[in-house]
Design a protein around this motif. Structure first.
Motif, PDB file in Angstrom:
ATOM      1  N   LEU A  58       0.928 -16.458   1.227  1.00  0.00           N
ATOM      2  CA  LEU A  58       1.571 -16.111   2.492  1.00  0.00           C
ATOM      3  C   LEU A  58       0.666 -16.305   3.700  1.00  0.00           C
ATOM      4  O   LEU A  58       1.145 -16.316   4.827  1.00  0.00           O
ATOM      5  N   GLY A  59      -0.635 -16.392   3.475  1.00  0.00           N
ATOM      6  CA  GLY A  59      -1.569 -16.624   4.579  1.00  0.00           C
ATOM      7  C   GLY A  59      -1.765 -15.396   5.443  1.00  0.00           C
ATOM      8  O   GLY A  59      -1.835 -14.269   4.955  1.00  0.00           O
ATOM      9  N   VAL A  60      -1.846 -15.607   6.747  1.00  0.00           N
ATOM     10  CA  VAL A  60      -2.106 -14.518   7.697  1.00  0.00           C
ATOM     11  C   VAL A  60      -0.995 -13.465   7.676  1.00  0.00           C
ATOM     12  O   VAL A  60      -1.304 -12.267   7.710  1.00  0.00           O
ATOM     13  N   PRO A  61       0.291 -13.838   7.589  1.00  0.00           N
ATOM     14  CA  PRO A  61       1.313 -12.783   7.486  1.00  0.00           C
ATOM     15  C   PRO A  61       1.161 -11.935   6.221  1.00  0.00           C
ATOM     16  O   PRO A  61       1.425 -10.729   6.238  1.00  0.00           O
ATOM     17  N   GLY A  62       0.703 -12.535   5.137  1.00  0.00           N
ATOM     18  CA  GLY A  62       0.467 -11.777   3.911  1.00  0.00           C
ATOM     19  C   GLY A  62      -0.681 -10.795   4.062  1.00  0.00           C
ATOM     20  O   GLY A  62      -0.608  -9.658   3.580  1.00  0.00           O
ATOM     21  N   ILE A  63      -1.744 -11.228   4.737  1.00  0.00           N
ATOM     22  CA  ILE A  63      -2.868 -10.323   4.988  1.00  0.00           C
ATOM     23  C   ILE A  63      -2.429  -9.196   5.906  1.00  0.00           C
ATOM     24  O   ILE A  63      -2.786  -8.027   5.688  1.00  0.00           O
ATOM     25  N   ALA A  64      -1.633  -9.526   6.922  1.00  0.00           N
ATOM     26  CA  ALA A  64      -1.124  -8.486   7.818  1.00  0.00           C
ATOM     27  C   ALA A  64      -0.256  -7.492   7.055  1.00  0.00           C
ATOM     28  O   ALA A  64      -0.342  -6.280   7.276  1.00  0.00           O
ATOM     29  N   ALA A  65       0.566  -7.991   6.140  1.00  0.00           N
ATOM     30  CA  ALA A  65       1.402  -7.098   5.335  1.00  0.00           C
ATOM     31  C   ALA A  65       0.543  -6.199   4.452  1.00  0.00           C
ATOM     32  O   ALA A  65       0.830  -5.002   4.310  1.00  0.00           O
ATOM     33  N   LEU A  66      -0.528  -6.744   3.870  1.00  0.00           N
ATOM     34  CA  LEU A  66      -1.414  -5.931   3.040  1.00  0.00           C
ATOM     35  C   LEU A  66      -2.108  -4.855   3.871  1.00  0.00           C
ATOM     36  O   LEU A  66      -2.271  -3.718   3.421  1.00  0.00           O
ATOM     37  N   VAL A  67      -2.512  -5.208   5.093  1.00  0.00           N
ATOM     38  CA  VAL A  67      -3.160  -4.217   5.968  1.00  0.00           C
ATOM     39  C   VAL A  67      -2.165  -3.122   6.359  1.00  0.00           C
ATOM     40  O   VAL A  67      -2.496  -1.934   6.344  1.00  0.00           O
ATOM     41  N   ILE A  68      -0.932  -3.523   6.670  1.00  0.00           N
ATOM     42  CA  ILE A  68       0.091  -2.536   7.030  1.00  0.00           C
ATOM     43  C   ILE A  68       0.410  -1.623   5.837  1.00  0.00           C
ATOM     44  O   ILE A  68       0.523  -0.403   6.003  1.00  0.00           O
ATOM     45  N   ILE A  69       0.526  -2.194   4.660  1.00  0.00           N
ATOM     46  CA  ILE A  69       0.783  -1.385   3.470  1.00  0.00           C
ATOM     47  C   ILE A  69      -0.373  -0.422   3.224  1.00  0.00           C
ATOM     48  O   ILE A  69      -0.162   0.754   2.919  1.00  0.00           O
ATOM     49  N   ASP A  70      -1.591  -0.922   3.359  1.00  0.00           N
ATOM     50  CA  ASP A  70      -2.760  -0.060   3.138  1.00  0.00           C
ATOM     51  C   ASP A  70      -2.852   1.036   4.179  1.00  0.00           C
ATOM     52  O   ASP A  70      -3.184   2.184   3.866  1.00  0.00           O
ATOM     53  N   THR A  71      -2.564   0.725   5.419  1.00  0.00           N
ATOM     54  CA  THR A  71      -2.718   1.689   6.508  1.00  0.00           C
ATOM     55  C   THR A  71      -1.604   2.717   6.526  1.00  0.00           C
ATOM     56  O   THR A  71      -1.870   3.924   6.583  1.00  0.00           O
ATOM     57  N   PHE A  72      -0.367   2.278   6.490  1.00  0.00           N
ATOM     58  CA  PHE A  72       0.752   3.182   6.704  1.00  0.00           C
ATOM     59  C   PHE A  72       1.336   3.772   5.432  1.00  0.00           C
ATOM     60  O   PHE A  72       1.730   4.937   5.403  1.00  0.00           O
TER      61      PHE A  72
END
Length: 88
Positions: free
Chosen positions: A71-85
């Motif tokens: 997924l690239g950058v959107p996948g990393i953003a999704a992982l960060v959002i999942i980890d954070t929230f």
């Protein structure tokens, strides 16, 4: 096993593939997938290296590497959002 036998077997397999033709599409698909997973792991490594100042730590495993690689950058953003929230 003798080295000459191993070399002969490998040479015979290469000739067999050259004459019969290998199913290159599945081999290419698997190779591209593995490269994307390795790139995803590398991106997660850099995220963890630079994200420690912000408190970000995404574990590097097969699932997260696959998500970030495909997924690239959107996948990393999704992982960060999942980890954070969600895991927060």
């Amino acid at each position: 096993m003798e080295p000459i036998v191993v070399i002969s077997i490998l040479g015979g397999l290469i000739l067999l593939v050259l004459f019969m033709g290998a199913p290159m599409r599945p081999v290419r698909f698997i190779g591209q997938g593995l490269v994307k997973i390795m790139i995803g792991a590398l991106l997660l490594f850099f995220l963890n290296a630079f994200g420690t100042t912000l408190g970000l730590n995404i574990p590097i495993n097969l699932v997260t590497s696959t998500i970030s690689g495909f997924l690239g950058v959107p996948g990393i953003a999704a992982l960060v959002i999942i980890d954070t929230f969600i895991l927060g």
